[in-house]
Design an enzyme around this catalytic site. Structure first.
Site, PDB file in Angstrom:
ATOM      1  N   GLY A 279      39.202  16.462 -32.287  1.00 57.36           N
ATOM      2  CA  GLY A 279      39.620  15.240 -32.970  1.00 57.36           C
ATOM      3  C   GLY A 279      38.610  14.845 -34.030  1.00 57.36           C
ATOM      4  O   GLY A 279      37.439  15.245 -33.960  1.00 57.36           O
TER       5      GLY A 279
ATOM      6  N   GLN B  28      34.092   9.133 -39.538  1.00 57.75           N
ATOM      7  CA  GLN B  28      33.159  10.258 -39.405  1.00 57.75           C
ATOM      8  C   GLN B  28      32.945  11.010 -40.715  1.00 57.75           C
ATOM      9  O   GLN B  28      31.991  11.764 -40.844  1.00 57.75           O
ATOM     10  CB  GLN B  28      33.650  11.243 -38.328  1.00 57.75           C
ATOM     11  CG  GLN B  28      33.596  10.650 -36.927  1.00 57.75           C
ATOM     12  CD  GLN B  28      34.040  11.651 -35.899  1.00 57.75           C
ATOM     13  OE1 GLN B  28      35.235  11.784 -35.643  1.00 57.75           O
ATOM     14  NE2 GLN B  28      33.112  12.383 -35.321  1.00 57.75           N
TER      15      GLN B  28
ATOM     16  N   CYS C 259      31.064  15.030 -29.406  1.00 59.64           N
ATOM     17  CA  CYS C 259      31.499  14.382 -30.641  1.00 59.64           C
ATOM     18  C   CYS C 259      30.940  15.169 -31.825  1.00 59.64           C
ATOM     19  O   CYS C 259      29.781  15.573 -31.793  1.00 59.64           O
ATOM     20  CB  CYS C 259      30.968  12.947 -30.668  1.00 59.64           C
ATOM     21  SG  CYS C 259      31.439  12.023 -32.126  1.00 59.64           S
ATOM     22  N   LEU C 260      31.764  15.365 -32.857  1.00 58.58           N
ATOM     23  CA  LEU C 260      31.298  16.110 -34.030  1.00 58.58           C
ATOM     24  C   LEU C 260      30.153  15.371 -34.741  1.00 58.58           C
ATOM     25  O   LEU C 260      29.384  16.000 -35.461  1.00 58.58           O
ATOM     26  CB  LEU C 260      32.455  16.352 -35.007  1.00 58.58           C
ATOM     27  CG  LEU C 260      33.555  17.290 -34.491  1.00 58.58           C
ATOM     28  CD1 LEU C 260      34.694  17.379 -35.508  1.00 58.58           C
ATOM     29  CD2 LEU C 260      32.995  18.681 -34.203  1.00 58.58           C
TER      30      LEU C 260
ATOM     31  N   HIS D 122      38.719   8.172 -27.379  1.00 56.39           N
ATOM     32  CA  HIS D 122      37.444   8.462 -28.053  1.00 56.39           C
ATOM     33  C   HIS D 122      37.587   8.200 -29.567  1.00 56.39           C
ATOM     34  O   HIS D 122      36.721   7.586 -30.182  1.00 56.39           O
ATOM     35  CB  HIS D 122      37.072   9.920 -27.763  1.00 56.39           C
ATOM     36  CG  HIS D 122      35.860  10.445 -28.460  1.00 56.39           C
ATOM     37  ND1 HIS D 122      34.739  10.894 -27.792  1.00 56.39           N
ATOM     38  CD2 HIS D 122      35.584  10.610 -29.781  1.00 56.39           C
ATOM     39  CE1 HIS D 122      33.837  11.303 -28.671  1.00 56.39           C
ATOM     40  NE2 HIS D 122      34.325  11.146 -29.894  1.00 56.39           N
TER      41      HIS D 122
ATOM     42  N   HIS E 179      36.018   5.292 -32.378  1.00 55.68           N
ATOM     43  CA  HIS E 179      35.384   5.526 -33.688  1.00 55.68           C
ATOM     44  C   HIS E 179      35.876   4.502 -34.712  1.00 55.68           C
ATOM     45  O   HIS E 179      35.106   4.056 -35.560  1.00 55.68           O
ATOM     46  CB  HIS E 179      35.723   6.930 -34.220  1.00 55.68           C
ATOM     47  CG  HIS E 179      34.799   8.007 -33.743  1.00 55.68           C
ATOM     48  ND1 HIS E 179      33.440   8.000 -33.980  1.00 55.68           N
ATOM     49  CD2 HIS E 179      35.042   9.155 -33.069  1.00 55.68           C
ATOM     50  CE1 HIS E 179      32.906   9.095 -33.455  1.00 55.68           C
ATOM     51  NE2 HIS E 179      33.842   9.811 -32.887  1.00 55.68           N
TER      52      HIS E 179
HETATM   53 NI    NI Z   1      33.665  11.623 -31.853  1.00 53.88          NI
END
Ligand code: NI
Length: 179
Positions: free
Chosen positions: A46, A51, A94-95, A136, A140
């Site tokens: 995701g 982000q 998480c990225l 999640h 964000h």
């Molecule tokens: Ni994340």
């Protein structure tokens, strides 16, 4: 379509509340294309718009298993309309916090109301990995990260590791430039 750089924690842009999308126009569609390309390139399950530094309430997800066909999904202005009383604990990553994983407990299933990539209103219930993922990603959009669910000691340890990683990456970048 382009792959955008993913912001790494700690970054003030990851802590802001994202704004709802007024209209699913060409600029939103182009943002979605970039987000999907960026998510698959990472690779991740995701990715939320904050982000990549865009404070819009948009996220993309592909929770298909390794042997399944790709199943990209787009969520615009998502809202949780129902949460199960039953909880589930999954290991999350998480990225924006690479290589750090920890257990987070959340409702086992949730129903979301959202607009899809064409701007059509949808309502859908998710369970398993997808339920964890949508919660999640919605976090964000509210400036919240999975490490906020951990104890302060763990959270500080991960943040310290991330600061070190960011320093190392900045140094590598500077060295490449000078080479
Ligand atoms: Ni994340």
């Amino acid at each position: 379509m382009s792959i955008r750089p993913i912001l790494l924690h700690p970054d003030p842009r990851l802590r802001k509340k994202a704004e709802p999308v007024d209209q699913v126009d060409l600029s939103v569609k182009s943002l979605i294309e970039d987000m999907l390309a960026t998510m698959y390139d990472a690779p991740g399950v995701g990715l939320a718009a904050p982000q990549i530094g865009v404070l819009s309430r948009v996220f993309v997800m592909d929770a298909a298993g390794k042997d399944e066909a790709p199943a990209p999904k787009v969520f615009i202005n998502p809202q949780i309309t129902w949460k199960s009383a039953e909880m589930n604990t999954h290991q999350e990553g998480c990225l924006s916090i690479p290589e750090q994983f920890d257990d987070v407990t959340r409702p086992a299933s949730v129903t979301l109301a959202y607009l899809d990539g064409d701007g059509s209103a949808c309502e859908e219930t998710f369970e398993g990995l997808a339920a964890t993922c949508v919660q999640h990603e919605i976090d964000h959009l509210d400036g919240k990260l999975f490490i906020d669910y951990l104890g302060p000691v763990k959270r500080q340890m991960i943040t310290a590791k991330m600061k070190k990683l960011k320093r190392e990456r900045a140094k590598e970048k500077a060295e490449t430039k000078n080479a």
